[in-house]
Design a protein around this motif. Sequence first.
Motif, PDB file in Angstrom:
ATOM      1  N   GLU B 190     -46.657  58.172 -68.139  1.00 19.82           N
ATOM      2  CA  GLU B 190     -46.016  58.605 -66.953  1.00 19.82           C
ATOM      3  C   GLU B 190     -44.548  58.834 -67.195  1.00 19.82           C
ATOM      4  O   GLU B 190     -43.911  59.569 -66.750  1.00 19.82           O
ATOM      5  CB  GLU B 190     -46.066  57.686 -65.771  1.00 19.82           C
ATOM      6  N   PHE B 191     -43.912  58.025 -68.267  1.00 15.48           N
ATOM      7  CA  PHE B 191     -42.564  58.142 -68.729  1.00 15.48           C
ATOM      8  C   PHE B 191     -42.439  58.152 -70.065  1.00 15.48           C
ATOM      9  O   PHE B 191     -43.248  57.496 -70.770  1.00 15.48           O
ATOM     10  CB  PHE B 191     -41.405  57.329 -67.863  1.00 15.48           C
ATOM     11  N   ILE B 192     -41.587  58.639 -70.595  1.00 14.53           N
ATOM     12  CA  ILE B 192     -41.238  59.049 -72.147  1.00 14.53           C
ATOM     13  C   ILE B 192     -39.964  58.755 -72.488  1.00 14.53           C
ATOM     14  O   ILE B 192     -39.115  59.331 -71.787  1.00 14.53           O
ATOM     15  CB  ILE B 192     -41.607  60.603 -72.534  1.00 14.53           C
ATOM     16  N   GLN B 193     -39.682  57.809 -73.435  1.00 12.91           N
ATOM     17  CA  GLN B 193     -38.182  57.541 -74.038  1.00 12.91           C
ATOM     18  C   GLN B 193     -38.358  58.354 -75.377  1.00 12.91           C
ATOM     19  O   GLN B 193     -39.358  57.836 -76.281  1.00 12.91           O
ATOM     20  CB  GLN B 193     -37.937  56.300 -74.092  1.00 12.91           C
ATOM     21  N   THR B 194     -37.317  58.963 -75.690  1.00 15.35           N
ATOM     22  CA  THR B 194     -37.439  59.713 -77.124  1.00 15.35           C
ATOM     23  C   THR B 194     -36.911  59.064 -77.967  1.00 15.35           C
ATOM     24  O   THR B 194     -35.843  57.952 -77.780  1.00 15.35           O
ATOM     25  CB  THR B 194     -36.643  60.998 -77.106  1.00 15.35           C
ATOM     26  N   GLN B 195     -37.086  59.111 -79.222  1.00 20.71           N
ATOM     27  CA  GLN B 195     -36.255  58.525 -80.542  1.00 20.71           C
ATOM     28  C   GLN B 195     -34.850  58.935 -80.332  1.00 20.71           C
ATOM     29  O   GLN B 195     -34.483  59.774 -79.710  1.00 20.71           O
ATOM     30  CB  GLN B 195     -36.922  58.959 -81.667  1.00 20.71           C
ATOM     31  N   CYS B 196     -34.002  58.206 -81.152  1.00 23.55           N
ATOM     32  CA  CYS B 196     -32.562  58.513 -81.061  1.00 23.55           C
ATOM     33  C   CYS B 196     -32.101  59.989 -81.439  1.00 23.55           C
ATOM     34  O   CYS B 196     -32.685  60.262 -82.368  1.00 23.55           O
ATOM     35  CB  CYS B 196     -31.768  57.651 -81.878  1.00 23.55           C
ATOM     36  N   ILE B 197     -31.654  60.694 -80.570  1.00 27.34           N
ATOM     37  CA  ILE B 197     -31.097  62.168 -80.917  1.00 27.34           C
ATOM     38  C   ILE B 197     -29.843  62.151 -81.416  1.00 27.34           C
ATOM     39  O   ILE B 197     -28.864  61.731 -80.810  1.00 27.34           O
ATOM     40  CB  ILE B 197     -31.234  62.880 -79.291  1.00 27.34           C
ATOM     41  N   TYR B 198     -29.710  62.906 -82.445  1.00 29.49           N
ATOM     42  CA  TYR B 198     -28.492  63.243 -83.198  1.00 29.49           C
ATOM     43  C   TYR B 198     -28.309  64.636 -83.284  1.00 29.49           C
ATOM     44  O   TYR B 198     -27.457  65.311 -83.397  1.00 29.49           O
ATOM     45  CB  TYR B 198     -28.149  62.501 -84.441  1.00 29.49           C
ATOM     46  N   ASP B 199     -29.524  65.331 -83.667  1.00 29.17           N
ATOM     47  CA  ASP B 199     -29.528  66.642 -84.083  1.00 29.17           C
ATOM     48  C   ASP B 199     -30.157  67.240 -82.626  1.00 29.17           C
ATOM     49  O   ASP B 199     -31.031  67.425 -82.314  1.00 29.17           O
ATOM     50  CB  ASP B 199     -30.779  66.917 -85.044  1.00 29.17           C
ATOM     51  N   LEU B 200     -28.860  67.819 -82.153  1.00 30.77           N
ATOM     52  CA  LEU B 200     -29.034  68.390 -80.739  1.00 30.77           C
ATOM     53  C   LEU B 200     -29.787  69.716 -80.857  1.00 30.77           C
ATOM     54  O   LEU B 200     -30.434  70.106 -79.760  1.00 30.77           O
ATOM     55  CB  LEU B 200     -27.822  68.456 -80.059  1.00 30.77           C
ATOM     56  N   GLU B 201     -29.805  70.323 -81.782  1.00 27.38           N
ATOM     57  CA  GLU B 201     -30.176  71.739 -81.820  1.00 27.38           C
ATOM     58  C   GLU B 201     -31.869  71.520 -81.822  1.00 27.38           C
ATOM     59  O   GLU B 201     -32.600  72.447 -81.352  1.00 27.38           O
ATOM     60  CB  GLU B 201     -29.650  72.470 -83.042  1.00 27.38           C
TER      61      GLU B 201
END
Lengths: 220, 309
Positions: B190-201
């Motif tokens: 029901e909810f999703i947490q993503t891996q650490c984002i550095y590559d914004l594109e």
Amino acid sequence: MIIAEQKPLGEIAELIEDSKKILLLGCGSCVTVCLTGGEKESEILASALRIIRRLAGRPVEIKTHTVTRQCDPEFIDNLQDMVKDVDTIVSMACGVGPQYLAERYSDKYVIPAMNTRFVGGSKQQGVWEEQCGLCGDCTIHLTGGICPVTRCPKSVLNGPCGGAQNGKCEINKELDCAWHLIYNRLAKQGRLDQLKKVAPPKDWSKSRDGGPRRMTREDI
Amino acid sequence: MKMTISSGSNLEKILKSGRHAVTAELGPPKHSSPDNIIRHTNTLRGYVDAANITDCQSAVVRMSSISAALHIMNNGIEPVIQITCRDRNRIAIQSDLLGAYSLGLKNVLCLSGDHQVFGNHPTAKNVYDIDSIQLIQLTRRMRDEKLFFSGEPIKEHEPKFFIGAVANPFADPFEYQVDRLEKKINAGAEFIQTQCIYDLERFARFMDTCVERGLHERAYILAGVTPLRGPRAAKFMQTCVPGITVPEEIVQRLAKAADPKVEGVIICTEQIKYIKENIKGLSGFHIMAISWEEVVPEIIKGAGICPCP
């Protein structure tokens, strides 16, 4: 086939420390094919052990023989003449061989000279790789003919996990991510839809957790 | 999305009300004192809607997620317990879910778990009786169908968790990551947490596909960010942490900074602002300041995402 490798020589020498007369028994099946426990390897191991003991001032008598396979009672039943005057049998088969020998010749000290590694096949000259985890419930038709149970270090059935990058597994950059291979294979076959279905949990009772497994053919 | 509240979790209420949520991550200690996590809880209180409690992350032995979560809950932050498939079979996992719910814990995040080779017991035997997607199904079945995973009925007091999962837009194969997220949602996340984002594109491309497929309307997606303390931490993340990509320009920016820690906070704040303004389909942020929890309030204030009124 079953891939087994010889224990380190020093370890085998320690295991026969107290033995005086030994039958060193090779196996003509899987371990012959993977070049670790057949006739030739038995002779080499016997020579090495004889030299070690001679140098230690305590020579040992070692006879060698190789049977068609040690995992079938009919091939080990008729070894009485060779077995009767030895105190120790060293088996160069996979883990099945020494168990069968110990049961058939229960008054003898039976030593496994091998470590049984896995069920696999040859990848190139001198290289063997695990392919099957003996899970007892094969579903590789769903995964492009690639076994995730064995080839994914987490045995993930709905992979890949989040650790795969550039087609390699998180635990080792040399190791192909099994699920990356599966994805590419299914893409090539136009069967990627297969991956949208959630694979159900595995019935591990058909695998190692069910106790010793047995197969009976009523028709034989 | 259905507005019925299934778990009684505050995080669920916030997300279902349409407000963006902010969650953080707390790592339990490698000892038996709760003092540090309570201190971190005090730092974060009022700034986050919930805090994830990791389950022996990197396969290093730590205080169990459920026990640490209790300390955190008792000190005023709603925990999200993390459960991995590495150390427990389906029996132990269900037992832990019953126990956790009995303690008042209401959120669970389902993961595969880092392989044991990364941790302090590399010779351990892993379990992986089930995988993360099957774990989502298991938790959902207990709640919605009142069934144990085997199909046996739970006669009463079934655990009603708000169920989360992770997504890694930076894992490979990239084309499959949205499919896999959809698979997790289909399984019941029901909810999703993503891996650490550095590559914004790359993250933008990932979210565009999610929005095209309407996945943001079927689960609440929280963007994961991690501040970097300096160029060494950035390089470590870039080369040693599975499933994370760090663009070289971020490493260089930290290397050239007069105060790398300050720069790390600025970069993280900028990332949040950029994501908030430019990337659609998100329901909040998940800030993973690993061993640097004290910096989280500053990031939240700086990025203008403070959940407090």
